[in-house]
Design a protein around this motif. Sequence first.
Motif, PDB file in Angstrom:
ATOM      1  N   VAL A  87       0.844  -1.201   0.000  1.00 31.82           N
ATOM      2  CA  VAL A  87       0.000   0.000   0.000  1.00 31.82           C
ATOM      3  C   VAL A  87       0.875   1.245   0.000  1.00 31.82           C
ATOM      4  CG1 VAL A  87      -1.628   1.348   1.401  1.00 31.82           C
ATOM      5  CG2 VAL A  87      -2.005  -1.098   1.054  1.00 31.82           C
ATOM      6  N   LEU A  88       1.900   1.272   0.839  1.00 33.33           N
ATOM      7  CA  LEU A  88       2.806   2.415   0.892  1.00 33.33           C
ATOM      8  C   LEU A  88       3.512   2.606  -0.447  1.00 33.33           C
ATOM      9  CD1 LEU A  88       4.201   4.659   2.509  1.00 33.33           C
ATOM     10  CD2 LEU A  88       5.879   2.957   3.251  1.00 33.33           C
ATOM     11  N   THR A  89       3.957   1.522  -1.038  1.00 35.00           N
ATOM     12  CA  THR A  89       4.621   1.591  -2.336  1.00 35.00           C
ATOM     13  C   THR A  89       3.690   2.150  -3.399  1.00 35.00           C
ATOM     14  OG1 THR A  89       6.038  -0.278  -1.755  1.00 35.00           O
ATOM     15  CG2 THR A  89       5.840   0.238  -4.093  1.00 35.00           C
ATOM     16  N   SER A  90       2.423   1.731  -3.366  1.00 28.71           N
ATOM     17  CA  SER A  90       1.474   2.244  -4.367  1.00 28.71           C
ATOM     18  C   SER A  90       1.244   3.745  -4.180  1.00 28.71           C
ATOM     19  CB  SER A  90       0.148   1.479  -4.308  1.00 28.71           C
ATOM     20  OG  SER A  90      -0.576   1.794  -3.142  1.00 28.71           O
ATOM     21  N   TYR A  91       1.209   4.220  -2.924  1.00 29.62           N
ATOM     22  CA  TYR A  91       1.057   5.654  -2.682  1.00 29.62           C
ATOM     23  C   TYR A  91       2.267   6.425  -3.192  1.00 29.62           C
ATOM     24  CZ  TYR A  91      -2.946   4.817   0.431  1.00 29.62           C
ATOM     25  OH  TYR A  91      -4.148   4.460   0.954  1.00 29.62           O
ATOM     26  N   ILE A  92       3.449   5.897  -2.957  1.00 30.66           N
ATOM     27  CA  ILE A  92       4.676   6.560  -3.422  1.00 30.66           C
ATOM     28  C   ILE A  92       4.701   6.615  -4.946  1.00 30.66           C
ATOM     29  CG2 ILE A  92       7.188   6.312  -3.565  1.00 30.66           C
ATOM     30  CD1 ILE A  92       7.057   5.242  -0.652  1.00 30.66           C
ATOM     31  N   LEU A  93       4.344   5.519  -5.588  1.00 37.24           N
ATOM     32  CA  LEU A  93       4.315   5.500  -7.054  1.00 37.24           C
ATOM     33  C   LEU A  93       3.286   6.491  -7.598  1.00 37.24           C
ATOM     34  CD1 LEU A  93       4.690   1.699  -7.808  1.00 37.24           C
ATOM     35  CD2 LEU A  93       6.381   3.508  -8.210  1.00 37.24           C
ATOM     36  N   GLU A  94       2.146   6.575  -6.939  1.00 39.16           N
ATOM     37  CA  GLU A  94       1.120   7.531  -7.363  1.00 39.16           C
ATOM     38  C   GLU A  94       1.635   8.965  -7.244  1.00 39.16           C
ATOM     39  OE1 GLU A  94      -3.372   8.791  -6.014  1.00 39.16           O
ATOM     40  OE2 GLU A  94      -2.755   6.697  -5.759  1.00 39.16           O
TER      41      GLU A  94
END
Length: 113
Positions: free
Chosen positions: A88-95
């Motif tokens: 989830v954190l990785t997806s937020y960073i990528l976004e």
Amino acid sequence: MVEFVMTCKDADKAIARFLDDDLDNRELADFLNHIETCPVCKEELTIQFLVKVGMQRLEDGNTFNLKAELDMLLRDARKKLLGRRYLVLTSYILELLVLALAAATVVLAITIG
């Protein structure tokens, strides 16, 4: 942000879903935190685990150590929760990176144009 504290009633309702690996991240975190601090609910989890897993092992004629298996299930659930949180954190960073790239592209287009 108000933190949800799982009650014994909530934990009891969640045990079957935990054993079926059907709790979302928040529910799993709340459940694991409650089970770690509530011996009554931990005992109920142990009983339901025994009924669900132990009875099947007996029917299959397999040997087992239910306490070790339950401890491993709880450890694996913690690891799974950490993995989910990382994703989830990785997806937020990528976004955020995509948004920053889009903003930089707009600024560059305005500057050039």
